[in-house]
Design an enzyme around this catalytic site. Structure first.
Site, PDB file in Angstrom:
ATOM      1  N   CYS A  78       0.856  -1.199   0.000  1.00 36.37           N
ATOM      2  CA  CYS A  78       0.000   0.000   0.000  1.00 36.37           C
ATOM      3  C   CYS A  78       0.885   1.239   0.000  1.00 36.37           C
ATOM      4  O   CYS A  78       0.651   2.211  -0.730  1.00 36.37           O
ATOM      5  CB  CYS A  78      -0.893   0.036   1.235  1.00 36.37           C
ATOM      6  SG  CYS A  78      -1.826  -1.466   1.553  1.00 36.37           S
ATOM      7  N   CYS A  81       2.396   3.081  -3.206  1.00 31.48           N
ATOM      8  CA  CYS A  81       1.609   4.096  -3.930  1.00 31.48           C
ATOM      9  C   CYS A  81       1.169   5.233  -3.014  1.00 31.48           C
ATOM     10  O   CYS A  81       1.203   6.399  -3.387  1.00 31.48           O
ATOM     11  CB  CYS A  81       0.363   3.473  -4.563  1.00 31.48           C
ATOM     12  SG  CYS A  81       0.728   2.327  -5.901  1.00 31.48           S
ATOM     13  N   HIS A  82       0.692   4.854  -1.811  1.00 28.61           N
ATOM     14  CA  HIS A  82       0.059   5.859  -0.932  1.00 28.61           C
ATOM     15  C   HIS A  82       1.034   6.492   0.053  1.00 28.61           C
ATOM     16  O   HIS A  82       0.620   7.377   0.815  1.00 28.61           O
ATOM     17  CB  HIS A  82      -1.083   5.210  -0.144  1.00 28.61           C
ATOM     18  CG  HIS A  82      -2.236   4.723  -0.987  1.00 28.61           C
ATOM     19  ND1 HIS A  82      -3.124   5.576  -1.600  1.00 28.61           N
ATOM     20  CD2 HIS A  82      -2.649   3.472  -1.317  1.00 28.61           C
ATOM     21  CE1 HIS A  82      -4.040   4.871  -2.254  1.00 28.61           C
ATOM     22  NE2 HIS A  82      -3.770   3.585  -2.112  1.00 28.61           N
ATOM     23  N   CYS A 116      -8.654  -2.156  -4.018  1.00 27.87           N
ATOM     24  CA  CYS A 116      -7.269  -1.751  -4.232  1.00 27.87           C
ATOM     25  C   CYS A 116      -6.380  -2.992  -4.366  1.00 27.87           C
ATOM     26  O   CYS A 116      -5.471  -3.028  -5.204  1.00 27.87           O
ATOM     27  CB  CYS A 116      -6.821  -0.888  -3.061  1.00 27.87           C
ATOM     28  SG  CYS A 116      -5.848   0.541  -3.565  1.00 27.87           S
ATOM     29  N   CYS A 182     -36.092   1.816  17.755  1.00 24.56           N
ATOM     30  CA  CYS A 182     -35.198   1.901  18.918  1.00 24.56           C
ATOM     31  C   CYS A 182     -34.275   3.115  18.827  1.00 24.56           C
ATOM     32  O   CYS A 182     -34.143   3.874  19.783  1.00 24.56           O
ATOM     33  CB  CYS A 182     -34.333   0.638  19.023  1.00 24.56           C
ATOM     34  SG  CYS A 182     -35.212  -0.767  19.734  1.00 24.56           S
ATOM     35  N   HIS A 183     -33.614   3.293  17.679  1.00 17.69           N
ATOM     36  CA  HIS A 183     -32.466   4.217  17.638  1.00 17.69           C
ATOM     37  C   HIS A 183     -32.832   5.669  17.370  1.00 17.69           C
ATOM     38  O   HIS A 183     -32.011   6.544  17.620  1.00 17.69           O
ATOM     39  CB  HIS A 183     -31.434   3.702  16.645  1.00 17.69           C
ATOM     40  CG  HIS A 183     -30.890   2.353  17.025  1.00 17.69           C
ATOM     41  ND1 HIS A 183     -30.115   2.168  18.147  1.00 17.69           N
ATOM     42  CD2 HIS A 183     -31.061   1.126  16.483  1.00 17.69           C
ATOM     43  CE1 HIS A 183     -29.793   0.873  18.240  1.00 17.69           C
ATOM     44  NE2 HIS A 183     -30.371   0.226  17.256  1.00 17.69           N
ATOM     45  N   ARG A 220     -21.843  -5.567  13.310  1.00 15.46           N
ATOM     46  CA  ARG A 220     -22.771  -5.017  14.300  1.00 15.46           C
ATOM     47  C   ARG A 220     -24.196  -4.949  13.743  1.00 15.46           C
ATOM     48  O   ARG A 220     -25.162  -5.262  14.430  1.00 15.46           O
ATOM     49  CB  ARG A 220     -22.297  -3.624  14.731  1.00 15.46           C
ATOM     50  CG  ARG A 220     -23.104  -3.039  15.886  1.00 15.46           C
ATOM     51  CD  ARG A 220     -22.873  -3.848  17.140  1.00 15.46           C
ATOM     52  NE  ARG A 220     -23.838  -3.526  18.198  1.00 15.46           N
ATOM     53  CZ  ARG A 220     -25.053  -4.045  18.258  1.00 15.46           C
ATOM     54  NH1 ARG A 220     -25.500  -4.873  17.315  1.00 15.46           N
ATOM     55  NH2 ARG A 220     -25.851  -3.740  19.264  1.00 15.46           N
ATOM     56  N   CYS A 224     -27.834  -6.891  14.995  1.00 15.22           N
ATOM     57  CA  CYS A 224     -29.143  -6.288  15.245  1.00 15.22           C
ATOM     58  C   CYS A 224     -30.222  -6.957  14.392  1.00 15.22           C
ATOM     59  O   CYS A 224     -31.332  -7.188  14.865  1.00 15.22           O
ATOM     60  CB  CYS A 224     -29.102  -4.787  14.932  1.00 15.22           C
ATOM     61  SG  CYS A 224     -29.183  -3.743  16.400  1.00 15.22           S
TER      62      CYS A 224
END
Lengths: 263, 136
Positions: A78, A81-82, A116, A182-183, A220, A224
């Site tokens: 990586c 290039c970066h 990438c 809920c949120h 996550r 839910c």
């Protein structure tokens, strides 16, 4: 028959003078938004606050090693290039999921890293939730720590934000719940003793104490969806990326905390 | 008074009749068992105490998204409790309380739960019997 029953029931309630809550959910006003961090116990906050105690930093260190490792047919790392991620990756995670022109749809940070690998390094993509993908994602996202979440507000992305919002608002599963129930509407309450929170993804990948591991936002979300007893989506599914994108627009302007710690 | 048709699909629900805001008759034709009902309320898979609290001193984690179950038996008749368990959304379409005895009108139910109500008719009767004992 059924709708008639509902009408009768509603009419009875109205006759009894009982107010009926509006169907439309209320979105959280910007000034009232709170990171999941603010709902945590002091002990858990202390783990996130101290890089030598935060287990997520172990993945960040592994990610830094991967950043500098050669991979794929090109033999490029990586960093080839970066260059220095501290400069080149600063603020990048705050803009993800982002639009990919070739795919004509948004991709999340994990997918960008894998694109990438396949396009530039000619390497095999990492599996979703693999140690390497989480580590590299955490390393890249950590370079944005403190940066304001800023998903691009473009016409290309708008329909995908709208789809994510529709997902968030729509009831599903055997428990017939939408994320918003809920949120947006009950974030100050507790589900069996756990804070509900506002579903603002400020610190992914997170070290979740319940997982005893680092994990992605999609992990996550899938937790839910399982809890709602709804049919789940595979990692990388467009629906999950759209939901991520909508959640990031809800969190616009809030600082990135990666690697956050959550209960 | 309305008689409700039952769901097509995996499991046949027993027919029931709504009178006002209640289902007066037991879903099974027999009274439930309050002791079994209390155990069911506390069982995580029943989902009750994810949202509700109640007179359960042994249970450390209880939710507060919904009213306490304490006093349910003095606030509601058994018939009213039964309809609230079977399909609270009939009384308030915006409620977050799931319909525990319904298999229609749901979207993207996970394969393991498809065509099945959250609770069986027997379980609902046991919980109704228990809640009716909560007078304060």
């Amino acid at each position: 028959m059924k709708s008639a029953g509902t009408i009768v029931a509603v009419a009875l309630l109205i006759a009894a003078g009982i107010a009926i809550a509006p169907l439309a959910a209320t979105e959280i006003p910007p000034a009232e938004r709170r990171s999941g961090y603010s709902f945590m116990a002091p002990d858990t906050k202390a783990i996130q606050d101290d890089d030598t105690a935060n287990p997520g930093m172990l993945w960040v260190l592994d990610g830094e090693a991967l950043w500098n490792s050669k991979a794929g047919a090109t033999g490029n790392a990586c960093a080839d290039c970066h260059n220095d991620a501290r400069a080149s990756m600063k603020g990048v995670a705050a803009r993800y999921p982002a639009y990919d022109k070739a795919l004509a749809r948004p991709v999340n940070l994990e997918q960008r890293i894998n694109l990438c690998r396949t396009r530039q390094q000619q390497a095999t993509p990492f599996a979703f939730e693999s140690r390497d993908l989480l580590a590299l994602t955490a390393f890249v996202a950590e370079q944005s720590r403190g940066a304001a979440i800023a998903p691009e507000a473009t016409a290309e992305l708008a329909p995908f934000v709208a789809k994510g919002r529709d997902f968030f608002m729509r009831r599903q599963g055997q428990l017939n719940l939408g994320c918003t129930n809920c949120h947006d509407d009950n974030w100050d309450k507790h589900l069996a003793g756990s804070a509900v929170t506002q579903a603002l993804p400020t610190g992914y990948p997170i070290y979740r104490l319940e997982w005893q591991s680092l994990g992605s936002l999609q992990r996550r979300l899938r937790n839910c969806i399982t809890g709602m007893r709804a049919q789940n989506y595979d990692y990388g599914a467009p629906e999950l990326v759209e939901l991520e994108l909508y959640l990031m627009t809800r969190a616009r302007g809030m600082p990135i905390e990666t690697p956050a710690v959550r209960p | 008074m309305l008689a409700l048709p039952c769901a097509a699909g995996g499991q046949e629900l027993r027919p029931y009749t709504i009178t006002g805001d209640a289902i007066v008759e037991s879903l099974t034709g027999a009274p439930g068992d309050a002791v079994r009902g209390r155990a069911l309320v506390l069982e995580r898979t029943s989902t009750c105490i994810l949202c509700h609290s109640g007179p359960f001193p042994e249970e450390k984690f209880q939710g507060d998204l919904a009213p306490s179950l304490s006093g349910s038996g003095s606030r509601w008749s058994k018939g009213q409790l039964r309809l609230r368990l079977v399909s609270a959304s009939r009384l308030n379409p915006a409620t977050i309380m799931p319909s525990y005895y319904r298999v229609d009108g749901l979207d993207r139910v996970a394969p393991a739960w498809r065509g099945k109500p959250i609770l069986s008719a027997e379980q609902i009767e046991d919980i109704v019997a228990y809640l009716a004992t909560l007078l304060e």
